[in-house]
Design a protein around this motif. Structure first.
Motif, PDB file in Angstrom:
ATOM      1  N   ALA A   1       0.832  -1.206   0.000  1.00  7.03           N
ATOM      2  CA  ALA A   1       0.000   0.000   0.000  1.00  7.03           C
ATOM      3  C   ALA A   1       0.863   1.250   0.000  1.00  7.03           C
ATOM      4  O   ALA A   1       0.582   2.220  -0.724  1.00  7.03           O
ATOM      5  N   ASP A   2       1.923   1.239   0.792  1.00  9.18           N
ATOM      6  CA  ASP A   2       2.832   2.388   0.825  1.00  9.18           C
ATOM      7  C   ASP A   2       3.490   2.597  -0.532  1.00  9.18           C
ATOM      8  O   ASP A   2       3.630   3.731  -1.004  1.00  9.18           O
ATOM      9  N   ARG A   3       3.867   1.507  -1.184  1.00 10.67           N
ATOM     10  CA  ARG A   3       4.512   1.612  -2.505  1.00 10.67           C
ATOM     11  C   ARG A   3       3.557   2.222  -3.532  1.00 10.67           C
ATOM     12  O   ARG A   3       3.940   3.116  -4.291  1.00 10.67           O
ATOM     13  N   HIS A   4       2.330   1.735  -3.570  1.00 10.88           N
ATOM     14  CA  HIS A   4       1.355   2.277  -4.516  1.00 10.88           C
ATOM     15  C   HIS A   4       1.109   3.769  -4.246  1.00 10.88           C
ATOM     16  O   HIS A   4       1.020   4.576  -5.182  1.00 10.88           O
ATOM     17  N   HIS A   5       1.012   4.129  -2.977  1.00 10.68           N
ATOM     18  CA  HIS A   5       0.778   5.532  -2.621  1.00 10.68           C
ATOM     19  C   HIS A   5       1.970   6.397  -3.006  1.00 10.68           C
ATOM     20  O   HIS A   5       1.813   7.496  -3.556  1.00 10.68           O
ATOM     21  N   GLN A   6       3.177   5.912  -2.720  1.00 13.83           N
ATOM     22  CA  GLN A   6       4.376   6.684  -3.043  1.00 13.83           C
ATOM     23  C   GLN A   6       4.545   6.851  -4.547  1.00 13.83           C
ATOM     24  O   GLN A   6       4.985   7.905  -5.025  1.00 13.83           O
TER      25      GLN A   6
ATOM     26  N   THR B   1       2.086   9.666  -5.532  1.00 13.69           N
ATOM     27  CA  THR B   1       2.285  11.009  -4.965  1.00 13.69           C
ATOM     28  C   THR B   1       3.697  11.555  -5.116  1.00 13.69           C
ATOM     29  O   THR B   1       3.910  12.769  -5.036  1.00 13.69           O
ATOM     30  N   GLU B   2       4.674  10.675  -5.340  1.00 15.34           N
ATOM     31  CA  GLU B   2       6.068  11.136  -5.368  1.00 15.34           C
ATOM     32  C   GLU B   2       6.838  10.663  -6.594  1.00 15.34           C
ATOM     33  O   GLU B   2       7.446  11.465  -7.313  1.00 15.34           O
TER      34      GLU B   2
ATOM     35  N   PRO C   1       5.200  11.553 -10.319  1.00 20.91           N
ATOM     36  CA  PRO C   1       5.351  12.984 -10.626  1.00 20.91           C
ATOM     37  C   PRO C   1       6.789  13.377 -10.941  1.00 20.91           C
ATOM     38  O   PRO C   1       7.038  14.184 -11.847  1.00 20.91           O
ATOM     39  N   ALA C   2       7.757  12.809 -10.220  1.00 18.88           N
ATOM     40  CA  ALA C   2       9.161  13.122 -10.500  1.00 18.88           C
ATOM     41  C   ALA C   2       9.579  12.572 -11.861  1.00 18.88           C
ATOM     42  O   ALA C   2      10.322  13.223 -12.611  1.00 18.88           O
ATOM     43  N   LEU C   3       9.100  11.380 -12.210  1.00 16.09           N
ATOM     44  CA  LEU C   3       9.402  10.808 -13.521  1.00 16.09           C
ATOM     45  C   LEU C   3       8.764  11.639 -14.631  1.00 16.09           C
ATOM     46  O   LEU C   3       9.358  11.831 -15.700  1.00 16.09           O
TER      47      LEU C   3
ATOM     48  N   VAL D   1      15.756  11.560 -12.961  1.00  8.86           N
ATOM     49  CA  VAL D   1      16.207  10.218 -12.629  1.00  8.86           C
ATOM     50  C   VAL D   1      15.820   9.993 -11.174  1.00  8.86           C
ATOM     51  O   VAL D   1      16.278  10.704 -10.275  1.00  8.86           O
ATOM     52  N   VAL D   2      14.946   9.031 -10.939  1.00  8.73           N
ATOM     53  CA  VAL D   2      14.493   8.728  -9.583  1.00  8.73           C
ATOM     54  C   VAL D   2      15.282   7.533  -9.078  1.00  8.73           C
ATOM     55  O   VAL D   2      15.289   6.468  -9.710  1.00  8.73           O
ATOM     56  N   LEU D   3      15.958   7.715  -7.949  1.00 13.35           N
ATOM     57  CA  LEU D   3      16.724   6.648  -7.314  1.00 13.35           C
ATOM     58  C   LEU D   3      15.944   6.177  -6.098  1.00 13.35           C
ATOM     59  O   LEU D   3      15.659   6.960  -5.190  1.00 13.35           O
ATOM     60  N   CYS D   4      15.590   4.900  -6.060  1.00 12.67           N
ATOM     61  CA  CYS D   4      14.774   4.377  -4.972  1.00 12.67           C
ATOM     62  C   CYS D   4      15.518   3.276  -4.228  1.00 12.67           C
ATOM     63  O   CYS D   4      15.853   2.234  -4.800  1.00 12.67           O
ATOM     64  N   ASP D   5      15.797   3.531  -2.956  1.00 12.61           N
ATOM     65  CA  ASP D   5      16.467   2.581  -2.066  1.00 12.61           C
ATOM     66  C   ASP D   5      15.424   1.567  -1.592  1.00 12.61           C
ATOM     67  O   ASP D   5      14.632   1.853  -0.714  1.00 12.61           O
ATOM     68  N   ARG D   6      15.424   0.409  -2.191  1.00 10.05           N
ATOM     69  CA  ARG D   6      14.470  -0.698  -2.049  1.00 10.05           C
ATOM     70  C   ARG D   6      13.246  -0.468  -2.945  1.00 10.05           C
ATOM     71  O   ARG D   6      12.790   0.643  -3.136  1.00 10.05           O
TER      72      ARG D   6
END
Length: 210
Positions: A72-77, A80-81, A84-86, A91-96
């Motif tokens: 759920a947190d992943r879908h929300h992020q 919302t985050e 939009p950045a993409l 370049v979006v860097l995601c730790d995990r």
């Protein structure tokens, strides 16, 4: 239906706890910024309330409860985050990202196909960097720094996670995800440099594809 691709580039960092994901993510972000590349660094679980609940609740929440929280947190992020950045071409860097859920929820005995179903519809990364090192070295590093969750505090977790990521890498490649296994050098700067090369190559290939 597959979601349309966005102008930016999503790069995710996976690997056992203690392998160096956070350090490498930070170094890669700094190098991209120096190169003048617009970058947005983030982490999962996110820093939003739902993500903090998942991050700090591994002793309270287990099994399907934790799996659903993380998804759920992943879908929300994403909504919302990350998307939009993409959309802004960053370049979006995601730790995990998803591989971490496949591995950690697998350690809670949740079947892989169930975790995959919970993450249905997530944005496919342009590059998945799975960081790898000798499990014994990771275990020693983890014991020195201390575990951040019940998964990391469990004896032998580095070995279980390492083998879990091998299986997750095979599974994600079978789904068409672009996974690169990166051996972590003694010098994190060298590892970051290797990943920078992979990102530039990925961005070049993406720009010439229809």
């Amino acid at each position: 239906m597959t979601a349309p691709r966005l102008p930016g580039t999503l790069v995710t960092f996976e690997g056992p706890g203690g392998v160096g994901k956070t350090t490498i993510t930070k170094l890669v972000a700094e190098l991209l910024d120096t190169d003048g590349v617009p970058v947005h660094a983030t982490i999962q679980p996110s820093r939003a309330p739902l993500g903090e609940l998942a991050r700090h609740g591994t002793d309270t929440y287990r099994d399907m409860t934790l799996a659903c929280l993380c998804a759920a947190d992943r879908h929300h992020q994403l909504a919302t985050e990350i998307r939009p950045a993409l959309a802004e071409g960053k370049v979006v860097l995601c730790d995990r990202y998803v591989a971490s859920s496949l591995v950690l929820q697998g350690m809670d005995d949740i079947p892989l196909d169930v975790v995959w179903a919970l993450n249905h519809g997530v944005y496919r990364p342009d590059l998945v960097c799975t960081l790898s090192s000798a499990p014994a070295e990771i275990e020693q590093r983890l014991r020195t720094r201390g575990g951040h969750s019940r998964f990391e505090r469990a004896p032998g977790s580095s070995f279980r996670e390492t083998y879990g990521y091998l299986a997750a890498t095979t599974f994600l490649r079978d789904q068409g995800w672009p996974v690169q296994v990166v051996d972590c050098a003694d010098d994190p700067q060298a590892t970051a440099g290797t990943i920078i090369d992979l990102i530039h190559r990925t961005r070049t290939e993406t720009s010439v594809c229809p």
